[in-house]
Enzyme design. Structure first.
Site, short mmCIF file in Angstrom:
data_model
loop_
_atom_site.label_atom_id
_atom_site.label_comp_id
_atom_site.label_asym_id
_atom_site.label_seq_id
_atom_site.Cartn_x
_atom_site.Cartn_y
_atom_site.Cartn_z
N ASN A 71 0.82 -1.20 0.00
CA ASN A 71 0.00 0.00 0.00
C ASN A 71 0.87 1.26 0.00
O ASN A 71 0.48 2.29 -0.55
CB ASN A 71 -0.92 0.01 1.22
CG ASN A 71 -1.91 -1.15 1.20
OD1 ASN A 71 -2.21 -1.72 0.15
ND2 ASN A 71 -2.44 -1.52 2.37
N ASN A 171 0.07 -1.61 -7.01
CA ASN A 171 -0.25 -2.56 -5.95
C ASN A 171 -1.74 -2.51 -5.62
O ASN A 171 -2.27 -1.42 -5.39
CB ASN A 171 0.55 -2.21 -4.68
CG ASN A 171 0.18 -3.09 -3.49
OD1 ASN A 171 0.50 -4.28 -3.47
ND2 ASN A 171 -0.52 -2.53 -2.51
N GLU A 172 -2.38 -3.65 -5.60
CA GLU A 172 -3.78 -3.79 -5.13
C GLU A 172 -4.66 -2.62 -5.57
O GLU A 172 -5.35 -2.00 -4.76
CB GLU A 172 -3.82 -3.95 -3.60
CG GLU A 172 -3.15 -5.22 -3.14
CD GLU A 172 -3.41 -5.60 -1.67
OE1 GLU A 172 -3.88 -4.75 -0.89
OE2 GLU A 172 -3.14 -6.77 -1.33
N TYR A 243 -4.31 -13.46 2.29
CA TYR A 243 -3.84 -13.74 3.65
C TYR A 243 -4.85 -14.64 4.34
O TYR A 243 -6.04 -14.63 3.99
CB TYR A 243 -3.67 -12.44 4.43
CG TYR A 243 -2.56 -11.57 3.89
CD1 TYR A 243 -1.24 -11.81 4.24
CD2 TYR A 243 -2.83 -10.51 3.02
CE1 TYR A 243 -0.20 -11.02 3.74
CE2 TYR A 243 -1.80 -9.73 2.51
CZ TYR A 243 -0.49 -9.98 2.87
OH TYR A 243 0.52 -9.21 2.38
N GLU A 291 1.79 -11.74 -2.68
CA GLU A 291 1.55 -11.53 -1.25
C GLU A 291 0.75 -12.72 -0.73
O GLU A 291 -0.39 -12.92 -1.14
CB GLU A 291 0.78 -10.23 -0.97
CG GLU A 291 1.60 -8.97 -1.16
CD GLU A 291 0.91 -7.72 -0.63
OE1 GLU A 291 0.19 -7.82 0.41
OE2 GLU A 291 1.07 -6.66 -1.26
N GLN A 348 5.48 -10.73 4.96
CA GLN A 348 6.65 -10.10 4.40
C GLN A 348 7.88 -10.80 4.97
O GLN A 348 7.74 -11.92 5.45
CB GLN A 348 6.61 -8.61 4.74
CG GLN A 348 5.37 -7.93 4.10
CD GLN A 348 5.37 -6.41 4.21
OE1 GLN A 348 6.33 -5.78 4.61
NE2 GLN A 348 4.24 -5.79 3.84
O1 AHR Z 1 1.52 -6.80 3.37
C1 AHR Z 1 0.70 -5.89 4.02
C2 AHR Z 1 -0.28 -5.20 3.08
O2 AHR Z 1 -1.22 -6.13 2.63
C3 AHR Z 1 0.29 -4.63 1.83
O3 AHR Z 1 0.79 -3.34 2.00
C4 AHR Z 1 -0.88 -4.58 0.90
O4 AHR Z 1 -0.51 -4.71 -0.44
C5 AHR Z 1 -1.77 -5.71 1.39
O5 AHR Z 1 -3.06 -5.27 1.59
#
Ligand code: AHR
Length: 498
Positions: A71, A171-172, A243, A291, A348
């Site tokens: 982000n 990104n996203e 996630y 991710e 990460q």
């Molecule tokens: O990895 C944490 C966050 O998760 C990242 O900044 C974003 O791309 C995702 O929403």
């Protein structure tokens, strides 16, 4: 109650792209400041790179690292982070509501990545920036000399071009939380036009377009379809993010989430192939699952963090034994789909939802999830073999037909080794496993390492850094070309065979 797998060296899913074991460092929390970079730390080198952290990263053999966000990147001006450090501005960082001091930027990351032994996946800002900055940063990074931006890099002390090969187009961009959030058409257009100019600057680069931020997004999979409609011939990869969490403390379901990851991959691959057919294209789109991880422990703590601090402790999930099992299952899911997933990033790497933790000024240590990641990255290189598996299964309210055994074998022809990665998802019982390696002849066990703990909530900390750690007392035995092992309840197993 037992399981069986047959593997054959002729039944190959893919030659695994090493970049499937990539990771991610964002300017977020203590990933950079207090993580990889901490001038004045006892283990820091003259550039401020923490050598204790580097050594833990080197042991993981991380092939590629996505940077600088996340982000963060959607509001980032890369120019703030180059040139003399005393001239660099501090900025309000709006994605995570911190102060970004810009003491670490593009050139520092390139220097650091060389020491870490990793390639770079650079994400550009397509939130507040556009086509011009896309070509400018690439000219700065990769052009030899004789132009404004390349000469500026040289004036900053970097005569040789950085030769960064892999670039993410934002990104996203599907996420309403994103700075400069876009509709699929808006994003598809700017991604296409940015891709065109970037390849005119440097035709050797590879580009990743943004897919959905998760399988749960309401715009998925229409987003993928529309974005690819605009970008298909200009990019090599489509990104995926997801996630996983255990908010309900329902571990049996949590361990089954990797089935959803596989479903997500197959659906995105199908969407890519639909656009391929629609465009009468000969090109296959590959996936960059850039991710993925477990993320939920720190959610509540993050709400209490005061804004506008430099490097506050954000997203500091402390991982448990059961999280390590989930990460193991997710790694196996990626390997099973490694014909389409050619890059992936554990999100990460340091402090922020990360396998490696540090104390500012203090020590660095490995979390539970470090170990399955390390095993896969170190031993999972070569060919992924089709796993023909028979396993008893279980159902939960959320997911049905979850096999107790999650497994895959990787054949490293060069080393003459086969490695079986296996998770026993059964929380109460061990699971006898037979692996039939019929095409490999006489087999010998090199090592059977196991990660297990009586307490599924056990964690590592600076005080007890080795509470959850693999041991090599696994019981796998070879009998001709068959391997027999009893996998302990709730365990991650790495059986190395030659
Ligand atoms: O990895 C944490 C966050 O998760 C990242 O900044 C974003 O791309 C995702 O929403």
């Amino acid at each position: 109650h037992h399981a069986k797998m047959i593997v054959d060296k002729d039944f190959v899913i893919s030659t695994i792209d090493d970049r499937i074991y990539g990771s991610f460092i964002e300017h977020l929390g203590r990933a950079v400041y207090g993580g990889i970079y901490e001038p004045g730390h006892p283990s820091a080198d003259e550039r401020g790179f923490r050598k204790d952290v580097l050594s833990l990263i080197q042991d993981l053999r991380v092939p590629i690292i996505r940077y600088p966000g996340g982000n963060f990147v959607s509001g980032y001006d890369w120019k703030d982070g180059v040139g003399p450090k005393d001239k660099r501005p501090s900025r309000l960082e709006l994605a995570w509501r911190t102060i970004e001091p810009n003491q670490f930027g593009l050139n520092e990351f390139v220097d650091w990545s060389r020491v870490a032994g990793t390639d770079i996946m650079w994400a550009i800002n397509l939130g507040t920036h556009g086509i011009d900055e896309a070509r400018n940063i690439l000219e700065y990074a990769n052009h030899t000399s004789g132009s404004y931006w390349s000469d500026l890099r040289i004036s900053h002390g970097y005569k040789q071009p950085h030769a960064i090969k892999t670039w993410c187009l934002g990104n996203e961009m599907d996420g309403p939380w994103q700075i400069g959030h876009k509709t699929a058409v808006e994003y598809g257009r700017i991604a296409c036009e940015s891709a065109k100019v970037m390849k005119w600057v440097d035709p050797t680069i590879e580009l990743v377009a943004c897919g959905s931020s998760s399988r749960g997004m309401l715009t998925y999979p229409e987003w993928e379809s529309t974005v690819l409609d605009h970008t298909y011939e200009h990019v090599e990869f489509l990104s995926m993010h997801n996630y996983y969490g255990n908010h309900e403390n329902d571990t049996a379901t949590f361990l089954g989430r990797s089935l959803e990851m596989e479903d997500f991959i197959k659906s995105v691959a199908a969407t890519c192939d639909y656009i391929k057919a629609k465009k009468r294209s000969k090109k296959t789109m590959y996936l960059s699952f850039d991710e993925w991880n477990v993320w939920f422990h720190s959610n509540e703590a993050d709400k209490k963090i005061e804004p506008w601090q430099i490097a506050p402790p954000q997203l500091e999930d402390i991982y448990t034994m059961e999280d390590a099992l989930v990460v193991g299952c997710l790694l196996i899911a990626l390997l099973k789909n490694s014909d389409r997933v050619r890059m992936a990033c554990l999100a990460q790497l340091v402090n922020v939802i990360a396998p490696i933790m540090t104390e500012n000024g203090g020590q660095a240590w490995a979390q539970t999830i470090y170990y399955p990641y390390m095993h896969a990255s170190v031993y999972g290189r070569g060919q992924a073999l089709v796993p023909l598996v028979q396993s008893p299964k279980y159902d939960t309210k959320a997911i049905t037909d979850i096999p107790y055994l999650e497994t895959i074998a990787v054949y490293n022809e060069q080393a003459g080794e086969v490695t079986v990665f296996a998770v026993n998802r059964d929380l109460n019982n061990s699971l006898p496993l037979e692996v039939d390696l019929r095409s490999f002849g006489e087999c010998r066990i090199i090592e059977h390492s196991v990660l297990e703990n009586e307490d599924l909530k056990a964690t590592n900390s600076s005080v007890q850094p080795n509470r959850v750690k693999p041991h090599s007392n696994g019981n796998a035995k070879a009998d001709g070309s068959k391997i027999n092992a009893v996998l302990g309840k709730a365990s991650w197993n790495v059986i190395r065979i030659n």
